[in-house]
Design a protein around this motif. Structure first.
Motif, short mmCIF file in Angstrom:
data_model
loop_
_atom_site.label_atom_id
_atom_site.label_comp_id
_atom_site.label_asym_id
_atom_site.label_seq_id
_atom_site.Cartn_x
_atom_site.Cartn_y
_atom_site.Cartn_z
N TYR A 345 39.76 40.63 32.49
CA TYR A 345 38.70 40.18 33.38
C TYR A 345 38.36 41.21 34.45
O TYR A 345 37.19 41.45 34.74
CB TYR A 345 39.11 38.87 34.07
N LEU A 346 39.37 41.85 35.03
CA LEU A 346 39.17 42.57 36.29
C LEU A 346 39.03 44.08 36.16
O LEU A 346 38.28 44.70 36.92
CB LEU A 346 40.33 42.26 37.24
N ARG A 349 35.56 45.52 35.66
CA ARG A 349 34.73 45.16 36.82
C ARG A 349 35.02 46.08 37.99
O ARG A 349 34.11 46.56 38.68
CB ARG A 349 35.00 43.71 37.19
N SER A 393 34.46 38.36 29.66
CA SER A 393 35.10 38.12 30.95
C SER A 393 35.35 36.63 31.16
O SER A 393 36.41 36.22 31.65
CB SER A 393 34.22 38.67 32.07
N LEU A 397 39.01 34.63 31.63
CA LEU A 397 39.34 33.64 32.66
C LEU A 397 39.74 32.31 32.03
O LEU A 397 40.64 31.62 32.53
CB LEU A 397 38.14 33.43 33.59
N GLU A 502 39.74 34.14 39.36
CA GLU A 502 39.38 35.44 39.92
C GLU A 502 40.32 35.82 41.07
O GLU A 502 40.74 36.98 41.18
CB GLU A 502 37.94 35.42 40.41
N ARG A 503 40.65 34.86 41.91
CA ARG A 503 41.58 35.14 43.01
C ARG A 503 42.94 35.57 42.47
O ARG A 503 43.55 36.51 42.98
CB ARG A 503 41.74 33.90 43.89
N ARG A 545 37.36 41.99 48.57
CA ARG A 545 36.86 41.15 47.47
C ARG A 545 37.36 39.72 47.60
O ARG A 545 36.71 38.79 47.10
CB ARG A 545 37.30 41.76 46.14
#
Length: 592
Positions: A345-346, A349, A393, A397, A502-503, A545
């Protein structure tokens, strides 16, 4: 036999021979291997080098792969790094294989995907779950310089049917498969057509090109497929074709069981390689800044300095999470699923955002291709086209979210067992990949334990300015996730759930940075990775972020991080964790 179809104007280089005999023993150790590959790739700043920045950009404009690129990689024997050592190759760890292919991605993502990453990803099915015969056949194929295509997704348009006791029969067509026109082997995952063959309704098949009917693999126009246009792509079309014995990886009907576990190892690979694209993009801008080419504002600009440092910090944070993820597949495969999903996911990005911000440095010159800026724009395009994309993505998640309630109850506290230092050590040895140990859900999380313990422990390690807001954020996330029901993905399938995921991914990246820094510091060898500057700057970017206050320390260490980026640019070294010398680069001098 390797085939090279000329269709659709796509240049295809058929590579079968490994290359001329080596006159000296091949380099030993991952660092030496990377250095030897860089010597083959040559000086990226040499305009006469077809694998340099100018040569690669010219090849892209022609719609070709770089001249001599694939034969050079074949002569080096890069395909040997896709085969485990126990099968006669050089693959000791996926982190090492990704670092080698990253060197190719620094030059050209299409060359890296077409020559290596597509075959490595497909071969993981055999390495993780193949029989001894399937692994041996895959090894022979790759060591001969051949390619394997497919395995990226379940093929909805290809169906498998079987009567009791009869072999599977395939009908339909696949989606576009990278390298299919010249692949000697294909991995496909057809759905079963109401046969009751297994609980999941899919099977993973490893097919030899020589067993397929003539003309079954056709080449597609680059305008009709979602792959880089300079990589040949094709489709497999079959009509009631009997699958040969021994082609099924795992058991008939176990396709979903196999593919989901292989995805843990396969999907984080490409983002790790994409670090090379961001590396080259940042170096192109930094070179323009140091020389003030084309009127680009120089290093005296505060905006320039802050933006370059931020992009460098993002790249290092992405690399830390990639390193931890790929090494965990060997060291802690039962717990790797959560970190694999976070990296998928990250990582890309972080790279895309850091490189995108560099546009502000170029100002009105941001769209020019002259003065070396064409290389920057090429890497921006390559990063934008890189999988997984928005759908991938979201899928990452969705893999991560159901694990959060369990991990919040069992982990994320100072009492948890932290991950071993081996997880954070670039170039450290790892055990062979064991696919049978891969789990779809982690029982605990030794990575973020580092954040939970940080508040009380890091002052004694010389990091008195530790940003405790990250520890507090982990505690808050834990409290929120503990209130969620376990094993109920539907509860999390909403914007609030995705925000929790996301966190977590950002906190996992912060913990990975902390682990890499701490391991380098405890090694006692000094060097850049043992310094506080890059760690605090990377953590500051992650804090932004997360919407947390940024500590003053991340700004105070800006000069140190900038000096390191400038040093590597001038000396021609990579900007990732490995600090690798790139070919025989020309030195850049700051104007004035």
């Amino acid at each position: 036999m390797t085939e090279a179809g000329p269709g659709a104007g796509v240049p295809v280089v058929a590579v079968r021979q490994v290359g001329p005999p080596r006159q000296v023993l091949p380099p030993r150790g991952p660092a030496a291997r990377r250095g030897a590959l860089e010597a083959v790739l040559g000086d990226p700043g040499d305009a006469a080098n077809p694998l340099g920045d100018a040569g690669v950009l010219a090849a892209e404009r022609r719609g070709d792969l770089p001249l001599g690129g694939e034969p050079s990689l074949a002569s080096f024997g890069l395909h040997e790094d896709f085969v485990p050592e126990e099968h006669g190759g050089r693959l000791a760890g996926l982190d090492e294989a990704a670092a080698l292919l990253r060197a190719v991605f620094r030059r050209d993502a299409a060359l890296g995907r077409g020559y290596g990453s597509a075959s490595l990803g497909a071969a993981l099915y055999a390495w993780c779950f193949g029989t001894a015969g399937q692994r041996a056949a895959t090894a022979r194929l790759l060591l001969a310089g051949e390619r394997i295509a497919g395995g990226a997704a379940v093929e909805e348009g290809l169906t498998a049917t079987a009567a009791d006791g009869a072999p599977l029969r395939l009908t339909g067509r696949t989606t576009a498969l990278v390298n299919a026109p010249r692949a000697a082997g294909l991995v496909v995952v057809p759905r079963h057509a109401g046969t009751g063959a297994g609980p999941d309704g899919e099977s993973v098949l490893l097919l030899r090109r020589g067993d397929l009917p003539p003309g079954a693999v056709g080449q597609l126009s680059p305008y009709d497929v979602g792959v880089p246009p300079r990589i040949p792509a094709g489709e497999l079309v079959l009509d009631d074709w009997a699958v040969p014995a021994g082609a099924v990886i795992g058991e008939v009907g176990d396709g979903q069981w196999v593919t989901r576990r292989v995805a843990q190892a396969r999907l984080p690979l490409l983002p790790s390689m994409a670090v090379g694209c961001a590396d080259t993009a940042l170096r192109a801008v930094l070179t323009a800044v140091l020389t003030e080419r084309g009127g680009v504002r120089g290093m005296r600009s505060r905006v320039t300095r802050r933006t370059v440092v931020s992009a460098f910090a993002d790249l290092l944070a992405a690399d830390c999470l990639s390193l931890v993820t790929l090494r965990s597949l060997h060291l802690m495969p039962e717990r790797s699923s959560i970190w694999s999903a976070a990296a998928r996911y990250l990582v890309l990005r972080l790279l895309q955002e850091g490189v995108g911000d560099l546009m502000t440095v170029l100002g009105t010159d941001s769209m020019r291709d002259g003065d070396g800026l064409g290389t920057f724009h090429k890497q921006v395009r390559d990063l934008a086209a890189m999988p997984p994309g928005p759908a991938g993505s979201a899928a990452a998640l969705a893999t991560l979210l159901p694990q959060l309630p369990t991990l919040a109850r069992r982990s994320w506290t100072a009492q948890g067992q932290p991950a071993p230092e081996e997880l954070f050590r670039p170039d450290g040895p790892v055990p062979p990949l064991a696919g049978a140990r891969l789990k779809l859900a982690a029982a605990d999380d030794g990575l973020t334990v580092l954040l939970a313990r940080a508040r009380d422990g890091l002052a004694d390690e010389g990091l008195a300015d530790w940003p405790t807001a990250l520890s507090d954020e982990l505690a808050a996330l834990r409290d929120q996730c503990r209130r969620l029901p376990e094993l109920d993905p539907a509860v999390l399938a909403n914007p609030r759930g995705f925000a929790l995921g996301e966190r977590y991914a950002l906190l996992a990246a912060a913990a990975a940075c902390l682990g890499v820094w701490r391991t380098a510091r405890r090694a006692g060898t000094g060097g850049f990775l043992a310094e506080q500057a890059w760690l605090l700057t990377a953590l500051g970017r992650i804090s932004v972020r997360l919407g947390l206050p940024v500590t003053a320390a991340s700004a105070d260490h800006e000069d140190v991080l900038l000096a390191e980026a400038v040093r590597r640019c001038r000396e021609g070294h990579s900007l990732d964790l490995y600090d690798t010398a790139l070919g025989t680069p020309a030195r850049h001098r700051e104007k004035g």
